[in-house]
Write an enzyme that holds these catalytic residues in place. Structure first.
Site, PDB file in Angstrom:
ATOM      1  N   GLU A 289     -39.989  32.810  45.866  1.00 28.68           N
ATOM      2  CA  GLU A 289     -38.886  33.199  44.984  1.00 28.68           C
ATOM      3  C   GLU A 289     -37.649  32.575  45.585  1.00 28.68           C
ATOM      4  O   GLU A 289     -37.335  32.820  46.747  1.00 28.68           O
ATOM      5  CB  GLU A 289     -38.769  34.723  44.900  1.00 28.68           C
ATOM      6  CG  GLU A 289     -39.969  35.392  44.242  1.00 28.68           C
ATOM      7  CD  GLU A 289     -40.255  34.897  42.831  1.00 28.68           C
ATOM      8  OE1 GLU A 289     -39.315  34.454  42.140  1.00 28.68           O
ATOM      9  OE2 GLU A 289     -41.429  34.897  42.429  1.00 28.68           O
ATOM     10  N   CYS A 323     -29.719  36.852  44.897  1.00 29.61           N
ATOM     11  CA  CYS A 323     -30.226  35.724  44.119  1.00 29.61           C
ATOM     12  C   CYS A 323     -29.946  35.947  42.646  1.00 29.61           C
ATOM     13  O   CYS A 323     -29.864  35.007  41.875  1.00 29.61           O
ATOM     14  CB  CYS A 323     -31.722  35.578  44.353  1.00 29.61           C
ATOM     15  SG  CYS A 323     -32.573  37.124  44.143  1.00 29.61           S
TER      16      CYS A 323
HETATM   17  P1  NAD Z   1     -32.791  30.375  53.476  1.00 34.45           P
HETATM   18  O1  NAD Z   1     -33.633  29.489  52.643  1.00 34.45           O
HETATM   19  O2  NAD Z   1     -31.738  29.763  54.299  1.00 34.45           O
HETATM   20  O3  NAD Z   1     -33.715  31.200  54.498  1.00 34.45           O
HETATM   21  C1  NAD Z   1     -34.859  31.893  54.047  1.00 34.45           C
HETATM   22  C2  NAD Z   1     -35.859  31.906  55.175  1.00 34.45           C
HETATM   23  O4  NAD Z   1     -36.272  30.569  55.422  1.00 34.45           O
HETATM   24  C3  NAD Z   1     -35.296  32.432  56.503  1.00 34.45           C
HETATM   25  O5  NAD Z   1     -36.285  33.162  57.178  1.00 34.45           O
HETATM   26  C4  NAD Z   1     -34.968  31.157  57.244  1.00 34.45           C
HETATM   27  O6  NAD Z   1     -34.975  31.307  58.640  1.00 34.45           O
HETATM   28  C5  NAD Z   1     -36.110  30.266  56.799  1.00 34.45           C
HETATM   29  N1  NAD Z   1     -35.810  28.849  56.952  1.00 34.45           N
HETATM   30  C6  NAD Z   1     -34.609  28.243  56.951  1.00 34.45           C
HETATM   31  N2  NAD Z   1     -34.753  26.918  57.150  1.00 34.45           N
HETATM   32  C7  NAD Z   1     -36.069  26.687  57.293  1.00 34.45           C
HETATM   33  C8  NAD Z   1     -36.852  25.528  57.537  1.00 34.45           C
HETATM   34  N3  NAD Z   1     -36.306  24.335  57.665  1.00 34.45           N
HETATM   35  N4  NAD Z   1     -38.181  25.673  57.618  1.00 34.45           N
HETATM   36  C9  NAD Z   1     -38.754  26.880  57.467  1.00 34.45           C
HETATM   37  N5  NAD Z   1     -38.069  28.023  57.253  1.00 34.45           N
HETATM   38  C10 NAD Z   1     -36.740  27.925  57.150  1.00 34.45           C
HETATM   39  O7  NAD Z   1     -32.234  31.517  52.506  1.00 34.45           O
HETATM   40  P2  NAD Z   1     -31.298  32.758  52.881  1.00 34.45           P
HETATM   41  O8  NAD Z   1     -29.933  32.237  53.194  1.00 34.45           O
HETATM   42  O9  NAD Z   1     -31.948  33.687  53.840  1.00 34.45           O
HETATM   43  O10 NAD Z   1     -31.261  33.502  51.481  1.00 34.45           O
HETATM   44  C11 NAD Z   1     -30.493  33.020  50.435  1.00 34.45           C
HETATM   45  C12 NAD Z   1     -31.315  32.274  49.416  1.00 34.45           C
HETATM   46  O11 NAD Z   1     -32.434  33.062  49.050  1.00 34.45           O
HETATM   47  C13 NAD Z   1     -30.554  32.020  48.130  1.00 34.45           C
HETATM   48  O12 NAD Z   1     -30.834  30.730  47.653  1.00 34.45           O
HETATM   49  C14 NAD Z   1     -31.107  33.082  47.196  1.00 34.45           C
HETATM   50  O13 NAD Z   1     -30.992  32.758  45.822  1.00 34.45           O
HETATM   51  C15 NAD Z   1     -32.517  33.165  47.642  1.00 34.45           C
HETATM   52  N6  NAD Z   1     -33.132  34.449  47.293  1.00 34.45           N
HETATM   53  C16 NAD Z   1     -33.990  34.467  46.255  1.00 34.45           C
HETATM   54  C17 NAD Z   1     -34.563  35.666  45.856  1.00 34.45           C
HETATM   55  C18 NAD Z   1     -35.518  35.709  44.685  1.00 34.45           C
HETATM   56  O14 NAD Z   1     -36.185  36.711  44.507  1.00 34.45           O
HETATM   57  N7  NAD Z   1     -35.595  34.652  43.890  1.00 34.45           N
HETATM   58  C19 NAD Z   1     -34.272  36.836  46.555  1.00 34.45           C
HETATM   59  C20 NAD Z   1     -33.400  36.776  47.638  1.00 34.45           C
HETATM   60  C21 NAD Z   1     -32.838  35.562  47.999  1.00 34.45           C
END
Ligand code: NAD
Length: 539
Positions: A289, A323
């Protein structure tokens, strides 16, 4: 599916002055403020505290350290994978009701003695007001735990027909291997659910939390242990995201990814899994998501007060870091003066500050990176000829990462701030001529690559019907006369398609189906005694 009786959603406590919940929470906040928690890597029954740590600080007071988080290196990730694989043999043979009992007990612990511990950690570590923490780390997480048990029972009741002399059944096996849960900072409930949903179905999990949510996530892991979760079922590996992920995705036992976060990161995980595909024992399930650029579309018949409140709450609550946050709005020119007046007045009035002051409506954004990114968009809005800031627009990072709620008016519907996910308290508005309803429907659908949430406001039924039809694929969660945030487990299954993810609907049986690999079993009770068929009898 059977008629499993679904649980009742956990009631949201109010925290009014003088309430019991408020005094328990206040005491818990003080306790957590006076300690620095040491968060280990948790692998099987072992807690590993490496020398390499990262601090968790308060978004609203960045000098305050709440916890030091051990960072998993390659050896710890390897051990976590081994622990998950080893635990699966036993865990997947537990009866479903025994596994369910662990998560139902976890729900009761969270609704009771753990509630304010999780709420306080979510408030302090992730910068949530009490209201935002309560609907996340208490109610939504409790609901995920309870509803998923009922949904899983429904799945198990889906069985094929049997015929005379033949018994057929579906056995809902877990995936073969482990599931990798990669979780975001913005919802404690999502962190917990991404790890627990596959585990409930008999899988074991390697859980990589977001660094900024490590405090609440670690407390939740401790709660699960108290509820009876055996060692190795969920292994907790905070650490450098790229390092941990690279090691996990190189394992032949990798069987599934349960991800919530940004679209770019999900894309990179999908790419890595594709490259490594020949290594894996099976095709991994990839569930993600991701981002959104969620819309609010008002028709000229919309009620201005309802619309304005939805915009204020939908865009600014939790500093716009949902999100599902309302981030682009399309308002008819006949309504805009009244809506603008209300938005400008609200921005002037909204109280922002530390989460420990319960009178605040919003607080700080999560970290310096987010603060800089959002400020970058505010700079674009200030310098771009097609955008004008009509309310807010300032920021201050002296003690915490504070961004003022901001309303941008865009004369070009394709302005950058109308198109890109900002993930902060920033609402971009395009004002359209009332008569251009059909054109604006097309704009809403085509402006962004995402399709997560969206809301339409109208009193005229025909306008609602045309929006519902024209925007059929523009949002996975579509709201009528309500803000696009605040989905409730069991009521509005959550998720979107296009670049917003795989739309596997967290908080519904659809998500749980991704974590099973059914085996069909046919038992023949009365077998044929000859290979010959009736048509072969000689005349
Ligand atoms: P993010 O993508 O920065 O991080 C999410 C996770 O991915 C974290 O655990 C992070 O450490 C990990 N991550 C970061 N870089 C990585 C890499 N290179 N390789 C592997 N893992 C990595 O997102 P965030 O800042 O934690 O959350 C915000 C984002 O999440 C927004 O885009 C938001 O829209 C989305 N979001 C979506 C939903 C949904 O249900 N669609 C819900 C909540 C948040």
């Amino acid at each position: 599916m059977n008629n499993e009786i679904l649980p009742v959603n956990e009631p949201v406590l109010t925290y009014r002055p003088g309430s019991d919940e408020r005094s328990i929470l206040s005491a818990e906040l003080n306790t957590q403020l006076s300690a620095v928690v040491e968060i280990p890597v948790v692998v099987g029954a072992r807690r590993i505290v490496s020398g390499d740590t990262v601090a968790v600080t308060r978004p609203d007071q960045h000098a305050h350290v709440l916890a030091q988080v051990a960072q998993a290196g390659l050896p710890e990730v390897g051990r976590a994978i081994d622990a998950a694989v080893e635990a699966q043999c036993d865990w997947s043979r537990w009866s479903f009701e025994d596994r369910a009992a662990v998560f139902l007990k976890a729900a009761d612990l969270l609704a009771g003695p753990w509630r304010q511990r999780l709420n306080a950690a979510t408030m302090l570590g992730q910068g949530k007001t009490v209201q935002q923490a309560e609907i996340d780390s208490a109610c939504e997480l409790i609901d995920f735990l309870r509803f998923n048990v009922s949904f899983a029972r429904q799945i198990q009741s889906m069985q094929p027909v049997s015929s005379k002399g033949v018994g057929n059944s579906l056995e809902y096996r877990p995936l073969e291997g482990f599931v990798y849960a990669v979780t975001p900072f913005n919802f404690t409930a999502i962190g917990g659910n991404l790890a627990c949903a596959p585990a409930l179905m008999g899988n074991t999990v390697v859980w990589k939390p977001a660094a900024t949510a490590a405090l609440s996530n670690y407390l939740f892991l401790q709660l699960l242990e108290e509820a009876g979760l055996p060692p190795g079922v969920i292994n907790f590996v905070p650490g450098d995201a790229a390092t941990v992920t690279q090691a996990v995705l190189a394992s032949s036992e990798f069987a599934g990814l349960h991800f919530t976060g940004s679209t770019t990161v999900f894309d990179s995980l999908w790419r890595s899994a594709s490259i490594n595909l020949p290594l894996y024992r099976g095709y991994p399930r990839l569930v993600g998501e991701t981002g959104g650029k969620d819309f609010v579309l008002a028709h000229r018949s919309a009620d201005v007060d309802t619309l304005s409140i939805a915009l204020i709450r939908g865009a600014f609550e939790y500093q716009g870091q949902k999100c599902s946050a309302a981030s682009r709005a399309y308002i008819p020119s006949s309504l805009w003066p009244a809506v603008k007046e209300r938005l400008v007045a609200a921005v002037a009035e909204i109280r922002a500050g530390r989460v420990t002051d319960f009178e605040n409506f919003i607080s700080a954004v999560i970290d310096r990176k987010a603060f800089s990114r959002i400020n970058g968009y505010l700079d674009v809005a200030k310098s771009d000829a097609v955008t004008q800031i009509v309310a807010g627009g300032s920021s201050d990072d002296e003690s915490g990462y504070f961004i003022e709620p901001t309303v941008i008016e865009a004369s070009d519907p394709l302005a950058v701030t109308m198109r890109e996910e900002i993930f902060g308290p920033v609402l971009s508005v395009y004002v359209y001529p009332d008569a251009k309803w059909d054109e604006v429907l097309r704009l809403v659908d085509e402006t962004s690559p995402y399709a997560l949430t969206g809301a339409v406001f109208a009193q005229e039924r025909s306008a609602l019907a045309s929006a519902r039809d024209a925007l059929r694929f523009s949002a996975g969660n579509f709201y009528i006369n309500d803000k696009p945030t605040g989905a409730v487990v069991g009521q509005q299954p959550f998720g979107g398609a296009r670049r917003s993810g795989t739309n596997d609907k967290a908080g519904s049986p659809l998500n749980l189906l991704r974590w099973v690999s059914p085996r069909t079993i046919k038992e023949t009770r009365i077998a044929d005694r000859s290979y010959a068929y009736p048509h072969m009898v000689a005349l």
